[in-house]
Design an enzyme around this catalytic site. Structure first.
Site, PDB file in Angstrom:
ATOM      1  N   ASP A 163     -77.281 -67.354  -6.546  1.00  0.00           N
ATOM      2  CA  ASP A 163     -76.902 -66.183  -7.349  1.00  0.00           C
ATOM      3  C   ASP A 163     -76.985 -66.520  -8.830  1.00  0.00           C
ATOM      4  O   ASP A 163     -77.419 -65.702  -9.645  1.00  0.00           O
ATOM      5  CB  ASP A 163     -75.493 -65.716  -6.993  1.00  0.00           C
ATOM      6  CG  ASP A 163     -75.008 -64.663  -7.971  1.00  0.00           C
ATOM      7  OD1 ASP A 163     -75.587 -63.562  -7.969  1.00  0.00           O
ATOM      8  OD2 ASP A 163     -74.086 -64.942  -8.768  1.00  0.00           O
ATOM      9  N   SER A 185     -74.123 -60.079  -5.331  1.00  0.00           N
ATOM     10  CA  SER A 185     -73.825 -61.134  -6.289  1.00  0.00           C
ATOM     11  C   SER A 185     -72.303 -61.355  -6.383  1.00  0.00           C
ATOM     12  O   SER A 185     -71.807 -62.485  -6.279  1.00  0.00           O
ATOM     13  CB  SER A 185     -74.411 -60.737  -7.653  1.00  0.00           C
ATOM     14  OG  SER A 185     -73.918 -61.540  -8.676  1.00  0.00           O
ATOM     15  N   LYS A 189     -69.838 -64.586  -4.286  1.00  0.00           N
ATOM     16  CA  LYS A 189     -68.972 -65.543  -4.984  1.00  0.00           C
ATOM     17  C   LYS A 189     -67.530 -65.457  -4.479  1.00  0.00           C
ATOM     18  O   LYS A 189     -66.859 -66.472  -4.320  1.00  0.00           O
ATOM     19  CB  LYS A 189     -69.026 -65.289  -6.496  1.00  0.00           C
ATOM     20  CG  LYS A 189     -70.354 -65.780  -7.084  1.00  0.00           C
ATOM     21  CD  LYS A 189     -70.491 -65.445  -8.545  1.00  0.00           C
ATOM     22  CE  LYS A 189     -70.810 -63.995  -8.750  1.00  0.00           C
ATOM     23  NZ  LYS A 189     -71.553 -63.627  -9.926  1.00  0.00           N
TER      24      LYS A 189
HETATM   25  N1  URA Z   1     -71.322 -59.474 -12.089  1.00  0.00           N
HETATM   26  C1  URA Z   1     -71.839 -60.362 -11.199  1.00  0.00           C
HETATM   27  O1  URA Z   1     -71.205 -61.364 -10.864  1.00  0.00           O
HETATM   28  N2  URA Z   1     -73.060 -60.115 -10.698  1.00  0.00           N
HETATM   29  C2  URA Z   1     -73.785 -59.024 -11.031  1.00  0.00           C
HETATM   30  O2  URA Z   1     -74.867 -58.853 -10.524  1.00  0.00           O
HETATM   31  C3  URA Z   1     -73.248 -58.116 -11.975  1.00  0.00           C
HETATM   32  C4  URA Z   1     -72.003 -58.372 -12.485  1.00  0.00           C
END
Ligand code: URA
Length: 434
Positions: A163, A185, A189
């Site tokens: 990512d 994304s 996380k």
């Molecule tokens: N924040 C993120 O962590 N990823 C994105 O794609 C957009 C905002």
């Protein structure tokens, strides 16, 4: 071995990829077999043709499998909750939420990012505290959450590396604002960091990625769906980012405001958001309380001093000095004065964010350094009545020239209408999904 050109063509023509194909694409990108230009073309095809729920989950899963994962819940023997915001102007929510939640007895371990462009990052704000270390090893992070109840650190380089690489590419190929890519994304996380339940704050308005409530709802629904597929409980708060959050915009100024808020003396909109997020987190935790009781406990922690104690313990544990007198202050402070009397009808979040960025509070490129002392303290927000010559905002700057430029920009961000004409300002919480 995949042929990325075929995948780009198939996505361009609207075909659905299998999870295996998506996994191979992300692995190929990680190994360098798929170059940046093909990955960028695939992202652009996704902009036009979208991803199905199955594809978005496969992408999320492939991101997670690109690196290490953390099982904080097993390490602590507790149900772990986490929060995340899609980013806005004046958004210091995690810095206030963490100590309140920890004071209520729920461990809070969060990995955060830096800001880019007009939105500030939590790590940058924390680094305005003298001595504060945002880089902890995974072992130090886990130990601190166990012993102190609270840690906020930079996202480990080994967590979801795919990512990280792809985000950098999207940032320079006009492929950031694509809902399934944002959803995968963010959720990759959060899932990799090991939370069992996640409160997401999806910002809506001119200072946010999502400009309309309808787009924000689609993003929220996709993230709730991804959470469900990964067996995590997700609640999305859709919150207002048409104007900055709270009064302070800029790193050290925002730390002061976060500390005032955990002491029960914060701005109304920011306090409302912080208490809502805390109530949700407590109700999703293993405390076995409902939303009402969560809100009561969170509010009490801001008034009885326990949230402030938790804040000070946390900052010391990460090497920082919690004394607010030690925060940097800007050498020049000037007021932006109302050119006419009336009612504040609008206050553009994006324009205020850019004015703070140009004062030096943010970075345009990843390499830029930040001046923690500078920023803007708003004195009037939407719905407030002002008289001609009243201070609309205080500008904290390095020098007179940058202060004067910021004054012009901030005044342009204010829309002042007829006195008494403004609608009641809407609350910060626009909707809840999940
Ligand atoms: N924040 C993120 O962590 N990823 C994105 O794609 C957009 C905002």
């Amino acid at each position: 071995m995949i042929r990325a050109a075929d995948l780009i063509e198939r996505k361009r023509d609207g075909e659905e990829h299998t999870p295996e194909v998506i996994s191979a694409l992300i692995q190929g990108y990680g190994s360098g077999e798929v170059p940046d230009y093909q990955m960028a073309a695939w992202c652009m095809a996704v902009f036009f043709k979208g991803l199905s729920g199955r594809e978005t989950y496969a992408l999320t899963d492939a991101f997670i499998r690109s690196g290490e994962t953390l099982d904080l819940g097993s390490e602590l023997g507790r149900r772990v909750v986490d929060k995340h915001s899609t980013g806005g102007v004046g958004d210091k929510t995690s810095i206030a939420v963490g100590p309140i939640v920890a004071a209520c007895g729920v461990p809070f371990g969060k990995m955060s990012g830096r800001g880019l462009g007009h939105t500030g990052g939590t790590l940058d704000k924390l680094e305005s505290i003298p001595g504060f270390r945002v880089e902890l090893s995974t072992d130090e992070f886990v130990a601190q959450v166990r012993d102190v109840g609270l840690a906020i650190v930079g996202t480990s380089a080994n967590l979801v590396p795919a990512d990280k690489d792809l985000y950098g590419l999207r940032d320079v190929t006009a492929t950031v604002d694509i809902v399934p890519l944002i959803a995968s994304s963010i959720m990759s996380k959060k899932i990799a960091a090991g939370a069992d339940a996640i409160v997401l704050d999806v910002k809506v308005g001119d200072g946010a990625f999502m400009k309309t409530i309808d787009d924000a709802r689609i993003l929220a629904e996709q993230m709730v769906d991804l959470g469900g597929r990964a067996d995590r409980e997700v609640v999305c708060l859709l919150t207002d980012m048409e104007q900055p959050l709270g009064y302070a915009v800029g790193n050290a100024l925002e730390i002061r405001e976060a500390v005032a808020t955990i002491s029960g003396k914060g701005p109304p909109d920011f306090t409302e958001l912080v208490l809502e997020a805390c109530a949700r987190l407590l109700s999703l935790s293993d405390l076995d309380v409902d939303l009402e009781e969560g809100r009561r406990r969170a509010t009490e922690a801001t008034f009885d001093g326990s949230a402030l104690d938790a804040y000070e313990r946390w900052i010391r544990a990460q090497g920082g000095d919690p004394d607010l007198e030690r925060l940097a202050t800007a050498p020049v402070v000037k007021e932006a004065k109302a050119p006419m009397g009336g009612s504040v009808a609008g206050l553009g979040a994006l324009a205020v964010g850019i004015a703070a960025l140009e004062l030096g509070a943010g970075r345009r490129t990843k390499e830029d350094s930040i001046d923690h002392s500078v920023g803007i303290v708003l004195r009037a927000k939407r719905g407030d009545e002002v008289a001609e010559g009243d201070a609309l905002a205080e500008i904290h700057a390095r020098d007179d020239a940058s202060a004067d430029r910021a004054i012009a920009e901030v005044l342009a961000a204010y829309q002042i209408g007829d006195a008494g004409a403004s609608r009641r300002p809407r609350g910060i919480l626009l909707d809840v999904v999940g």
